[in-house]
Design a protein around this motif. Structure first.
Motif, mmCIF file in Angstrom:
data_model
loop_
_atom_site.group_PDB
_atom_site.id
_atom_site.type_symbol
_atom_site.label_atom_id
_atom_site.label_comp_id
_atom_site.label_asym_id
_atom_site.label_seq_id
_atom_site.Cartn_x
_atom_site.Cartn_y
_atom_site.Cartn_z
ATOM 1 N N TRP A 1 -10.603 186.444 -29.274
ATOM 2 C CA TRP A 1 -11.952 186.958 -29.504
ATOM 3 C C TRP A 1 -11.999 187.677 -30.838
ATOM 4 N N ALA A 2 -13.177 187.697 -31.408
ATOM 5 C CA ALA A 2 -13.400 188.401 -32.673
ATOM 6 C C ALA A 2 -14.479 189.443 -32.466
ATOM 7 N N ILE A 3 -14.405 190.507 -33.231
ATOM 8 C CA ILE A 3 -15.443 191.527 -33.157
ATOM 9 C C ILE A 3 -16.778 190.884 -33.520
ATOM 10 N N CYS A 4 -17.791 191.144 -32.743
ATOM 11 C CA CYS A 4 -19.150 190.620 -32.925
ATOM 12 C C CYS A 4 -19.258 189.130 -32.613
ATOM 13 N N ASP A 5 -18.186 188.518 -32.111
ATOM 14 C CA ASP A 5 -18.252 187.100 -31.752
ATOM 15 C C ASP A 5 -17.294 186.849 -30.597
ATOM 16 N N THR A 6 -17.614 187.412 -29.446
ATOM 17 C CA THR A 6 -16.720 187.305 -28.297
ATOM 18 C C THR A 6 -16.832 185.973 -27.571
ATOM 19 N N GLU A 7 -17.815 185.164 -27.918
ATOM 20 C CA GLU A 7 -17.990 183.866 -27.261
ATOM 21 C C GLU A 7 -17.047 182.797 -27.804
ATOM 22 N N THR B 1 6.461 189.152 -32.320
ATOM 23 C CA THR B 1 6.681 188.681 -33.682
ATOM 24 C C THR B 1 5.446 188.993 -34.531
ATOM 25 N N PRO B 2 5.618 189.648 -35.692
ATOM 26 C CA PRO B 2 4.457 189.954 -36.539
ATOM 27 C C PRO B 2 3.807 188.689 -37.104
ATOM 28 N N VAL B 3 2.478 188.669 -37.081
ATOM 29 C CA VAL B 3 1.678 187.581 -37.658
ATOM 30 C C VAL B 3 0.445 188.210 -38.264
ATOM 31 N N ASP B 4 0.247 187.984 -39.560
ATOM 32 C CA ASP B 4 -0.896 188.550 -40.276
ATOM 33 C C ASP B 4 -0.963 190.060 -40.000
ATOM 34 N N ASP B 5 -2.062 190.559 -39.469
ATOM 35 C CA ASP B 5 -2.213 191.989 -39.179
ATOM 36 C C ASP B 5 -1.834 192.347 -37.747
ATOM 37 N N ILE C 1 -2.415 185.494 -30.210
ATOM 38 C CA ILE C 1 -2.329 186.716 -31.009
ATOM 39 C C ILE C 1 -2.763 187.934 -30.196
ATOM 40 N N ASP C 2 -2.001 189.001 -30.317
ATOM 41 C CA ASP C 2 -2.334 190.282 -29.699
ATOM 42 C C ASP C 2 -2.899 191.183 -30.792
ATOM 43 N N VAL C 3 -4.223 191.321 -30.823
ATOM 44 C CA VAL C 3 -4.867 192.107 -31.877
ATOM 45 C C VAL C 3 -4.650 193.607 -31.687
ATOM 46 N N TYR C 4 -4.122 194.003 -30.518
ATOM 47 C CA TYR C 4 -3.816 195.417 -30.263
ATOM 48 C C TYR C 4 -2.350 195.743 -30.540
ATOM 49 N N LYS D 1 -7.091 200.616 -34.551
ATOM 50 C CA LYS D 1 -7.572 199.870 -35.713
ATOM 51 C C LYS D 1 -7.751 198.415 -35.317
ATOM 52 N N LEU D 2 -8.980 197.951 -35.319
ATOM 53 C CA LEU D 2 -9.261 196.559 -34.987
ATOM 54 C C LEU D 2 -9.449 195.778 -36.277
ATOM 55 N N THR D 3 -8.663 194.759 -36.439
ATOM 56 C CA THR D 3 -8.698 193.980 -37.670
ATOM 57 C C THR D 3 -9.184 192.560 -37.428
ATOM 58 N N ASN D 4 -9.752 192.317 -36.261
ATOM 59 C CA ASN D 4 -10.157 190.949 -35.943
ATOM 60 C C ASN D 4 -11.647 190.705 -36.148
ATOM 61 N N SER D 5 -12.159 191.184 -37.269
ATOM 62 C CA SER D 5 -13.549 190.882 -37.606
ATOM 63 C C SER D 5 -13.637 189.437 -38.065
ATOM 64 N N MET D 6 -14.801 188.851 -37.943
ATOM 65 C CA MET D 6 -14.983 187.463 -38.361
ATOM 66 C C MET D 6 -14.651 187.299 -39.842
ATOM 67 N N LYS D 7 -15.044 188.260 -40.653
ATOM 68 C CA LYS D 7 -14.775 188.188 -42.090
ATOM 69 C C LYS D 7 -13.266 188.180 -42.359
ATOM 70 N N ASN D 8 -12.538 189.083 -41.721
ATOM 71 C CA ASN D 8 -11.092 189.147 -41.913
ATOM 72 C C ASN D 8 -10.411 187.876 -41.423
ATOM 73 N N LEU D 9 -10.832 187.368 -40.280
ATOM 74 C CA LEU D 9 -10.254 186.132 -39.751
ATOM 75 C C LEU D 9 -10.437 184.976 -40.730
ATOM 76 N N LYS D 10 -11.633 184.846 -41.279
ATOM 77 C CA LYS D 10 -11.905 183.764 -42.233
ATOM 78 C C LYS D 10 -11.072 183.925 -43.498
ATOM 79 N N GLU D 11 -10.903 185.176 -43.962
ATOM 80 C CA GLU D 11 -10.078 185.417 -45.152
ATOM 81 C C GLU D 11 -8.617 185.045 -44.912
#
Length: 122
Positions: free
Chosen positions: A10-16, A35-39, A60-63, A81-91
């Protein structure tokens, strides 16, 4: 050739939707819980339920392993700290899974049952 598919459930503001990033399946054998992956870190590594596919799904475990159920027993966390915004995911190269992929990942990989439909009161 099989793929390693990183799955952000799931992503922040886009849980569907489910966000994924496909890469070649060269390093899946070294992936494991934590295992670390991205953030974030890996919550689970699952071989594809489709026996014809050799794909591997890295959930991925965003927590980053924080256990909310036992939070009162552990050191308190003041800010998550939540880093799973749609913008960050796309970047980071993640894309929204198409309808078929999303359905397959939710039901077969994540084993999330269909949401309960609201019924009107009679």
């Amino acid at each position: 050739m099989s793929s390693l598919i990183y799955v952000v459930p799931w992503a922040i503001c886009d849980t569907e939707n489910v966000y994924i990033k496909k890469v070649s399946n060269e390093g899946a054998s070294v992936l494991g819980k934590g295992t670390p992956v991205d953030d974030w870190c890996i919550r689970d590594v699952i071989n594809s339920p489709d026996r014809r596919s050799k794909d591997v799904y890295a959930i991925i475990d965003v927590y980053n392993g924080y256990d909310f159920k036992n939070a009162d027993r552990k050191k308190p966390v003041e800010v998550v700290k939540l880093t799973n915004s749609m913008k960050n995911l796309k970047e980071l190269g993640y894309v929204m899974a198409d309808e078929t992929e999303r359905h397959f990942i939710r039901e077969k990989v994540l084993k999330i049952e269909k949401p309960i439909k609201k019924t009107s009161a009679k």
